[in-house]
Scaffold this active site. Structure first.
Site, PDB file in Angstrom:
ATOM      1  N   CYS A 293     -57.196  -4.796  -1.341  1.00 26.86           N
ATOM      2  CA  CYS A 293     -56.597  -4.954  -0.014  1.00 26.86           C
ATOM      3  C   CYS A 293     -57.662  -5.301   1.027  1.00 26.86           C
ATOM      4  O   CYS A 293     -58.856  -5.134   0.787  1.00 26.86           O
ATOM      5  CB  CYS A 293     -55.859  -3.682   0.402  1.00 26.86           C
ATOM      6  SG  CYS A 293     -56.955  -2.281   0.689  1.00 26.86           S
TER       7      CYS A 293
ATOM      8  N   CYS B 191     -59.822  -2.437   2.078  1.00 24.01           N
ATOM      9  CA  CYS B 191     -60.758  -2.097   0.988  1.00 24.01           C
ATOM     10  C   CYS B 191     -61.942  -3.062   1.020  1.00 24.01           C
ATOM     11  O   CYS B 191     -63.086  -2.669   0.789  1.00 24.01           O
ATOM     12  CB  CYS B 191     -60.080  -2.207  -0.376  1.00 24.01           C
ATOM     13  SG  CYS B 191     -58.621  -1.178  -0.543  1.00 24.01           S
TER      14      CYS B 191
ATOM     15  N   ASP C  68     -59.587 -44.335  14.299  1.00 25.18           N
ATOM     16  CA  ASP C  68     -60.378 -45.532  14.066  1.00 25.18           C
ATOM     17  C   ASP C  68     -59.408 -46.569  13.484  1.00 25.18           C
ATOM     18  O   ASP C  68     -58.414 -46.196  12.850  1.00 25.18           O
ATOM     19  CB  ASP C  68     -61.494 -45.202  13.065  1.00 25.18           C
ATOM     20  CG  ASP C  68     -62.225 -46.435  12.595  1.00 25.18           C
ATOM     21  OD1 ASP C  68     -62.584 -47.258  13.442  1.00 25.18           O
ATOM     22  OD2 ASP C  68     -62.414 -46.579  11.369  1.00 25.18           O
TER      23      ASP C  68
END
Length: 702
Positions: A15, A18, A399
Site C-alpha cells: 500500500c 507502507c 510544427d
C-alpha cells in the site's frame, strides 16, 4: 568517498502508506544518503552503501522482497488462495463462524464463545498487531496502528465478536487492495516482458561463425542476431541480411507491420512476422529503445502529480486531526450523558473510519494506470504532472513539416497542352541527376505512374536557376519560372495558372523544350490524411501553425485544416519567441513537433509533444510526451486520457471523503459501529482503486 546509486525491484509492496514507511526505514540506515520508493513501479532507488538483506529488513513489516534491478526475476504469480495472509484470513473466518455457532448455543458471555472469537482475532490479526505495536512504540500512526488500538479497545470493553469480524474484514480489504494494485502495475510489467530474455547470436571465431544462445545481458555490440519467422527481436540493431515484415506495435502502438530490409533499423521487443533476418546489434540491452521506454515510464509513475502532492499534504494533517476527533468522541459525550463504554466504542470506530488509505491511494493508482496504458498504446508520457497538465491545455501549436504534413514533397499538378506522361518522363530524365527534394518528388511520381525512364545526355546544372539536358534528341530545360521565362516566351494564361498554384502553397517547376514553353509541374508537401480529423477531435480553443515555410504555403495549409492562427517564415529562435508570446496571451500552451529542430520550442512550451519517438533520442529526451509511432491520431487519445484521468482523480477524492464523512456523521446519533467503520474505509479504498482501473480500458479514439 564515492556514493553509489542502485535500483532494486520490490515484491509484496502492498500500500501507499507502507511504501512511505519503507522509504523512511531505508533512509534511517546510517550508510544511506537518500532513498526514493516508486510505489507505482514497485522499485526503490538508494544512494549509499547497502545490501539487499538490509533493505529487506527495512521492509520486513510488509514482507517486502528485494532483487537487483538489472536481474530479470520471474515473479511467480502466487494464486490468491495460496498467499499466507489470505490463508490466515480464511482460518480467521472459520473461527468467526464457529464463534457465532457457539454464541447461539451457549450465549455471548460463555468462555468458549469468547475463546473462539479471540482465536479469530489472533490468527487474522497477527500481522496487524506486529506492525501496530512496533509503530505504537515509535509513535508512528498508520492504518495498522489505528486498527491495533481499535481492536484492543474493543476487547477491553468486551466487544469480542465485533473485534473478530473487523480483523477478518480488514484482512480481506488488504488482500483486495494488493490484488488491485497488482493489476495496475501489470501495464509496466507487460512492457518489461516484451523483449525476450535470451537470443540466438552468430559470433566470429577465427574464420568461422558459431551460433549460440545467450542471455541478452551478455550480447555485445556488433554481434549478429539470428531472428526466425515468428520470433521476437531481442535487441536493437540494423538488418544485415534478409527481408521481412516486422510488427512494431510494442514500441509504436501501430499494429500494421513495417517492411524491413538490409540497412533498416529494428527494435527490441518487436515481432518478426515473415522472413528470416540477421541483425547487427547496435545497443546493449540496457540502452535499447524498449529499455529506455520502461525506464522513462517508471520514472514518470514515480513523479508526483500536483493533485497527489496536495493529497499528501492534506493526509499529513488529516491523520492527527482524526485521532483528536476520536479522542474527543470517546471522552466528551460521556462527561455529559454517561455511558462510557458506548462512547469509547464510538471513538474506536472513528479511528478506523478515519484512516487516510483511500485518500493517499486516490491519485497514484490513477496516474500509474494511465501512464502504463498510454505506453502500451505507443504514447510515452514522462510524468504525472504532464498527464494532468495536458487536460487543462486550450492552445496547441504545431510544427508543419513532418507533423501536420508528410514531410515529403509530392507532385500534385502537371499543367501542359501535351501529354502529362510525356512531359513527366522528359522532366524526370533531367531531374534524376539531381539530389534536390523537388527532383526526387518528380522521379518518384514517374515511378508511381510506372513510366519508362529516359536516358539524358549533356546534363548541365545552372546554380540557383535549374538544369537542362538532351533527352531523345531534344533539349529539355527545367527550373524556376523566372529562368525559363528568360529563355522562352510564357503566355499570360500560364502566368495566371502559376500564380494560382503558388497561392495554394505549391512550388512550381517550369519546363521548356528547345525554344518552346511546354508547361509547369506543381509540387507540395502533402498534408497528412488524418491531420484535419485530428484537429477537429482535439476540442481545444486555439490551434496555431508554426513553420519556416513561406506565407502562401503556410496559409494555404492552415486554411485547409481550419486552424485559428498561422505564423510563417520562422527560424527555430522565432518559434521559441512565438511560444513565449502564446503563453503570455493564452496561459498554458502545448507544442507538437519532431523533437529535433523544434527542441527549443518543445522545451519552452508547458507541454512538449514529440512526433516519432521510436529510436529518436532527441524526442525521448526533449519532450514531455512522445508519440512513438509518428502517429498524429494518438494526440486526441492522449488528451482524452488526460481529461479522463483528471475526472477519475476528482471522483476518487470525492468518493473517499464523502464515504468517510457519511460514516463520521453516524457518530452524532451514536450509530457508528466498527463494522460500518471498516466497511467505509475498505469500501472507499476499493472504490478508488477499481475506479482508477477503468483507465486500463481507455483505447485510441475513446
Amino acid at each position: 568517498m564515492t556514493t553509489s546509486k542502485q535500483e532494486y525491484r520490490l515484491q509484496n509492496l502492498s500500500c501507499a502508506s507502507c511504501a512511505a514507511k519503507f522509504e523512511k526505514n531505508v533512509k534511517a540506515i546510517p550508510s544511506v544518503q537518500d532513498a526514493q520508493v516508486n510505489f507505482g513501479a514497485s522499485k526503490i532507488t538508494v544512494v549509499g552503501d547497502i545490501s539487499v538483506t538490509q533493505i529487506e529488513e527495512a521492509g520486513a513489516f510488509d514482507g517486502i522482497k528485494v532483487s537487483q534491478s538489472q536481474t530479470r526475476t520471474l515473479e511467480k504469480s502466487t494464486p490468491f488462495y495460496q498467499k499466507k495472509e489470505n490463508i490466515l484470513a480464511g482460518i480467521s473466518l472459520l473461527f468467526v463462524i464457529l464463534g457465532y455457532v457457539m454464541q447461539s448455543l451457549r450465549g455471548e458471555e460463555d468462555i468458549m464463545t469468547i475463546g473462539l472469537f479471540v482465536i479469530a482475532i489472533i490468527v487474522g490479526g497477527v500481522g496487524i498487531f506486529k506492525t501496530g505495536f512496533r509503530n505504537l512504540a515509535r509513535l508512528e500512526f498508520d492504518m495498522k496502528t489505528l486498527m491495533t488500538i481499535a481492536i484492543i479497545g474493543a476487547a477491553i470493553i468486551g466487544e469480542w465478536e465485533e473485534a473478530a469480524v473487523v480483523v477478518f474484514l480488514f484482512a480481506v480489504s488488504e488482500a483486495l487492495e494488493a490484488y488491485s494494485m497488482d493489476k495496475a502495475r501489470q501495464s509496466i510489467r507487460q512492457l518489461m516482458d516484451i523483449a525476450p530474455p535470451t537470443a540466438t547470436i552468430k559470433r566470429a571465431h577465427g574464420e568461422h561463425y558459431h551460433e549460440m544462445e545467450l542471455p541478452t545481458e551478455e550480447i555485445q555490440i556488433d554481434d549478429i542476431l539470428i531472428v526466425k519467422p515468428g520470433q521476437k527481436i531481442a535487441m536493437d540493431g540494423i538488418v544485415v541480411s534478409g527481408l521481412s515484415a516486422v510488427n512494431q506495435a510494442a514500441i509504436t502502438g501501430e499494429s500494421i507491420p513495417v517492411n524491413k530490409t538490409i540497412g533498416d533499423e529494428v527494435y527490441a521487443g518487436t515481432l518478426n512476422e515473415e522472413g528470416a533476418l540477421e541483425v547487427r546489434v547496435t545497443k546493449h540491452v540496457e540502452d535499447t529503445t524498449i529499455a529506455k521506454i520502461v525506464h522513462l515510464v517508471e520514472e514518470a509513475q514515480a513523479e508526483k502529480a500536483p493533485s497527489q502532492q496536495f493529497v499528501d499534504r492534506f493526509a499529513k494533517y488529516y491523520t492527527p486531526a482524526i485521532m483528536l476527533v476520536a479522542l474527543l468522541v470517546a471522552i466528551v459525550p460521556p462527561l455529559f450523558v454517561g455511558d462510557w463504554q458506548h462512547w469509547i466504542y464510538q471513538g474506536l470506530a472513528v479511528l478506523v473510519v478515519g484512516c487516510p488509505c483511500a485518500l493517499v491511494v486516490s491519485t497514484p493508482v490513477a496516474i500509474v494506470t494511465a501512464i502504463g496504458n498510454a505506453a502500451r498504446q505507443g504514447v510515452l508520457i514522462k510524468g504525472g504532472i504532464h498527464l494532468e497538465q495536458l487536460g487543462h491545455i486550450d492552445v496547441i501549436a504545431f510544427d508543419k513539416t513532418g507533423t501536420l504534413t508528410e514531410g515529403q514533397p509530392a507532385v500534385t499538378d502537371i499543367i501542359t497542352a501535351l501529354s502529362e506522361d510525356e512531359v513527366l518522363q522528359q522532366v524526370a530524365a533531367v531531374e534524376k541527376q539531381s539530389q534536390h527534394p523537388l527532383a526526387k518528388a518528380i522521379v518518384k511520381a514517374l515511378h508511381e505512374r510506372e513510366l519508362l525512364e529516359l536516358t539524358p545526355t549533356d546534363f548541365q546544372s545552372v546554380t540557383g536557376k535549374g538544369a537542362y539536358a538532351v533527352v531523345e534528341g531534344q533539349t529539355i530545360y527545367v527550373g524556376s519560372l523566372k529562368w525559363i521565362a528568360s529563355l522562352v516566351a510564357v503566355d499570360d494564361e500560364m502566368q495566371e495558372q502559376v500564380q494560382l498554384l503558388q497561392t495554394q502553397g505549391k512550388t512550381v517547376v517550369a519546363v521548356a523544350r528547345n525554344d518552346q514553353f511546354i508547361g509547369v509541374i506543381g509540387i507540395a508537401d502533402q498534408v497528412r490524411q488524418e491531420s484535419k480529423h485530428v484537429l477537429q477531435s482535439l476540442k481545444v480553443k486555439h490551434t496555431v501553425m508554426l513553420t519556416g515555410d513561406a506565407q502562401p504555403t503556410a496559409y494555404a495549409i492552415a486554411k485547409s485544416l481550419n486552424m485559428t492562427d498561422v505564423r510563417a517564415n520562422l527560424l527555430p529562435q522565432d518559434k521559441l519567441a512565438a511560444i513565449k508570446e502564446l503563453r503570455t496571451t493564452f496561459g498554458a500552451v502545448a507544442m507538437v513537433g519532431d523533437g529535433v529542430n523544434d527542441a527549443p520550442a518543445l522545451a519552452t512550451a508547458n507541454i512538449g509533444i514529440a512526433m516519432g519517438g521510436a529510436g529518436t533520442d532527441a524526442a525521448l529526451e526533449t519532450a514531455d510526451i512522445a508519440l512513438m509511432g509518428d502517429d498524429l491520431t494518438k494526440l486526441p487519445y492522449t488528451m482524452a486520457l488526460s481529461r479522463k484521468t483528471l475526472t477519475i482523480i476528482k471522483e476518487n477524492i470525492t468518493f473517499a471523503l464523502i464515504l468517510k464523512l457519511i460514516a463520521l456523521l453516524l457518530v452524532i446519533p451514536g450509530w457508528l459501529t466498527l463494522w460500518i467503520a471498516i466497511f467505509a474505509d475498505m469500501g472507499a479504498t476499493l472504490l478508488v482503486v477499481f475506479n482508477s482501473l477503468r483507465l486500463m480500458k481507455a483505447r485510441n479514439g475513446e
